[in-house]
Scaffold this active site. Structure first.
Site, PDB file in Angstrom:
ATOM      1  N   ARG A 123      -0.957   2.982   4.363  1.00 54.51           N
ATOM      2  CA  ARG A 123      -2.140   2.267   3.916  1.00 54.51           C
ATOM      3  C   ARG A 123      -1.974   0.770   4.120  1.00 54.51           C
ATOM      4  NH1 ARG A 123      -4.351   2.474  -2.250  1.00 54.51           N
ATOM      5  NH2 ARG A 123      -6.106   1.064  -2.004  1.00 54.51           N
ATOM      6  N   GLU A 124      -2.985   0.114   4.650  1.00 50.56           N
ATOM      7  CA  GLU A 124      -2.946  -1.326   4.949  1.00 50.56           C
ATOM      8  C   GLU A 124      -1.677  -1.650   5.729  1.00 50.56           C
ATOM      9  OE1 GLU A 124      -5.271  -3.049   1.021  1.00 50.56           O
ATOM     10  OE2 GLU A 124      -3.163  -2.551   0.872  1.00 50.56           O
TER      11      GLU A 124
ATOM     12  N   LYS B  83      10.588   7.255  10.880  1.00 49.56           N
ATOM     13  CA  LYS B  83      11.229   6.186  11.657  1.00 49.56           C
ATOM     14  C   LYS B  83      12.664   6.072  11.179  1.00 49.56           C
ATOM     15  CE  LYS B  83      11.101   1.266  12.801  1.00 49.56           C
ATOM     16  NZ  LYS B  83      10.440  -0.044  12.577  1.00 49.56           N
TER      17      LYS B  83
ATOM     18  N   ARG C 120      11.723   8.983 -17.623  1.00 45.83           N
ATOM     19  CA  ARG C 120      11.969   9.757 -16.401  1.00 45.83           C
ATOM     20  C   ARG C 120      13.459   9.831 -16.094  1.00 45.83           C
ATOM     21  NH1 ARG C 120       7.585   9.662 -11.617  1.00 45.83           N
ATOM     22  NH2 ARG C 120       5.726  10.017 -12.868  1.00 45.83           N
TER      23      ARG C 120
ATOM     24  N   THR D 153       7.858   7.815  -6.815  1.00 47.24           N
ATOM     25  CA  THR D 153       8.572   7.097  -7.877  1.00 47.24           C
ATOM     26  C   THR D 153       9.754   7.923  -8.368  1.00 47.24           C
ATOM     27  OG1 THR D 153       6.562   5.959  -8.607  1.00 47.24           O
ATOM     28  CG2 THR D 153       8.369   6.082 -10.181  1.00 47.24           C
TER      29      THR D 153
ATOM     30  N   GLU E  39       3.860  -0.642 -11.461  1.00 47.87           N
ATOM     31  CA  GLU E  39       2.895   0.368 -11.914  1.00 47.87           C
ATOM     32  C   GLU E  39       3.272   0.931 -13.276  1.00 47.87           C
ATOM     33  OE1 GLU E  39       0.547   4.110  -9.942  1.00 47.87           O
ATOM     34  OE2 GLU E  39       2.700   3.974  -9.562  1.00 47.87           O
TER      35      GLU E  39
END
Length: 452
Positions: free
Chosen positions: A383-384, A420, A249, A216, A240
């Site tokens: 993930r997934e 990639k 931030r 993030t 999130e």
């Protein structure tokens, strides 16, 4: 159908003829025409054939005049005996001057847009009466069709290579005149820019890591840099963190004030001055934040279509998104398919909006459990993942040894692993992690803190 009902489809015979006549009289005006017109913008079929013949000849740098055009029309099989020759002569006679060709082009473009609006309206009506999907799905399809018209292109169809190479040539000219040596938007991290050639239009860029690595933070660094340097609108969709958390931030990174100190409000005079400057700088940018945790890709796409001068879209993060209509599904196979579908929709969105889409993603724990001692992420750790790695043009994995081993030689050294890259080679880029302001910097370009 409209002609049968007595309704005249929008078109201008005179403007179409004047454009073709101008191109025959003065070939020097051809680049200005083909940059803005395509074959389908002409309503009359004979005019389409002549325009496409000239376009093809121009692409092969052939001499263009009435004689050579007629000869190429014979070669292409669109020459009509006793008619084509007379029509070519008529075009040159009815054209007052080639000096006004841009005005003629504007007339033809407007008429073509009106015809496409009629066509799209009919397609939307047919979809509604045919009951092809629910209201939300139909609305999304309708918005997509209207947006394509607004951007000056259709939702499909074959385009002559002549128009495509002319556009590429123009883009290369623009790039040659720019100060930057990369074709895409700068990330603000020079070594990363060199590796991926910046953030390019239509690209889906994936930044992935395990929790706590700073994905993030790097996304906010990039968004802030693009917003400040280009003044373009940057759309940030945070599923999130809240708007306020992201703002803290951004302020910490822009001001150089420790984020923890910022949250307490107990700043010294120097820090208040820095903060005031950062507030002014961020207020002048066009950063837009939506922190709705139930957003779908369709929701994001609809919002972005309404933005003018959009430069970048940031999505934080992929696995928290909901698939349209269904929400998150606990079944692993279904959820894996949903995430794969969403990554594909994000790629389509990037292409449709013609801007880079920067999407964050979680990595699985496979790297931490991998035998051999190396925890460095791999593409298979997404993930997934499903088809995520196929849809993404660039995949960057963040890794900090210091997050696992506080006793390592340099706990703040981070690696951006380009796993990639459709624009070049893969490899690793070193970055410096500054935890006090949750920000990344290029190792070789570090300038230290701001002066007191």
């Amino acid at each position: 159908m409209d002609e049968l009902l007595g309704r005249r489809m929008p078109h201008s015979v005179e403007a179409e003829q004047a454009i073709l006549g101008s191109m025959l009289i003065d070939p020097a005006c051809i680049p200005a025409v083909i940059e803005r017109l395509r074959r389908d913008d002409f309503y009359i079929e004979a005019n389409r054939d002549i325009y496409e013949t000239i376009l093809t000849m121009f692409s092969f740098s052939q001499t263009i005049d009435p004689v050579t055009v007629l000869d190429q029309m014979r070669v292409r099989g669109v020459f009509v005996e006793n008619r084509s020759q007379a029509y070519i002569l008529e075009l040159m006679q009815v054209t007052p001057t080639s000096a006004n060709v841009r005005e003629y082009v504007s007339i033809v473009r407007d008429q073509a847009l009106l015809r496409r609006l009629v066509q799209v309206s009919g397609e939307i009506s047919e979809m509604v009466y045919a009951g092809e999907g629910g209201a939300e799905l139909l609305l999304e399809a309708a918005e997509q069709k209207i947006y394509a018209l607004r951007q000056g292109r259709s939702t499909g169809g074959l385009i002559p290579i002549g128009m495509i190479v002319a556009q590429v040539y123009e883009q290369l000219n623009e790039l040659a005149e720019r100060e930057e040596s990369i074709p895409g938007l700068s990330t603000g991290l020079v070594d990363l820019d060199s590796a991926i050639l910046g953030l390019n239009r239509g690209d889906l860029i994936l930044i992935a890591s395990r929790p706590g690595m700073g994905k993030t933070s790097v996304a906010m660094n990039i968004a802030m840099h693009v917003g400040m340097k280009t003044k373009k609108q940057v759309a940030i969709f945070s599923l999130e963190m809240s708007r306020e958390q992201l703002a803290v931030r951004l302020l910490s990174g822009a001001s150089g004030v420790d984020g923890k100190v910022l949250l307490t409000g107990r700043l010294n005079q120097t820090q208040w001055r820095r903060l005031a400057v950062a507030v002014d700088e961020l207020s002048e940018t066009n950063l837009l934040i939506d922190d709705n945790p139930t957003l779908t890709v369709a929701d994001m796409n609809a919002q972005c279509r309404r933005l003018k001068d959009l430069g970048l879209v940031v999505v934080d993060y992929l696995q928290l998104m909901q698939s349209a209509g269904n929400g998150k599904n606990s079944n692993y196979e279904n959820r894996q398919q949903a995430v794969s579908d969403m990554s594909r929709m994000l790629k389509i969105m990037a292409k449709e909006l013609n801007v880079p889409v920067l999407c964050l993603s979680q990595l699985s724990r496979a790297g931490e459990l991998r035998s051999g001692g190396s925890r460095l992420p791999q593409l298979s750790d997404l993930r997934e993942s499903g088809a995520i790695e196929q849809d993404a043009d660039v995949v960057i994995a963040l890794y900090r040894e210091g997050s696992f081993n506080k006793e390592c030689e340099n706990p703040n050294l981070a690696q951006a692993l380009v796993l990639k890259n459709r624009h070049g080679d893969t490899g690793s880029v070193d970055l410096l992690w500054r935890p006090e302001i949750t920000s990344f910097q290029s190792v070789e370009r570090r300038h230290g803190d701001r002066p007191e």
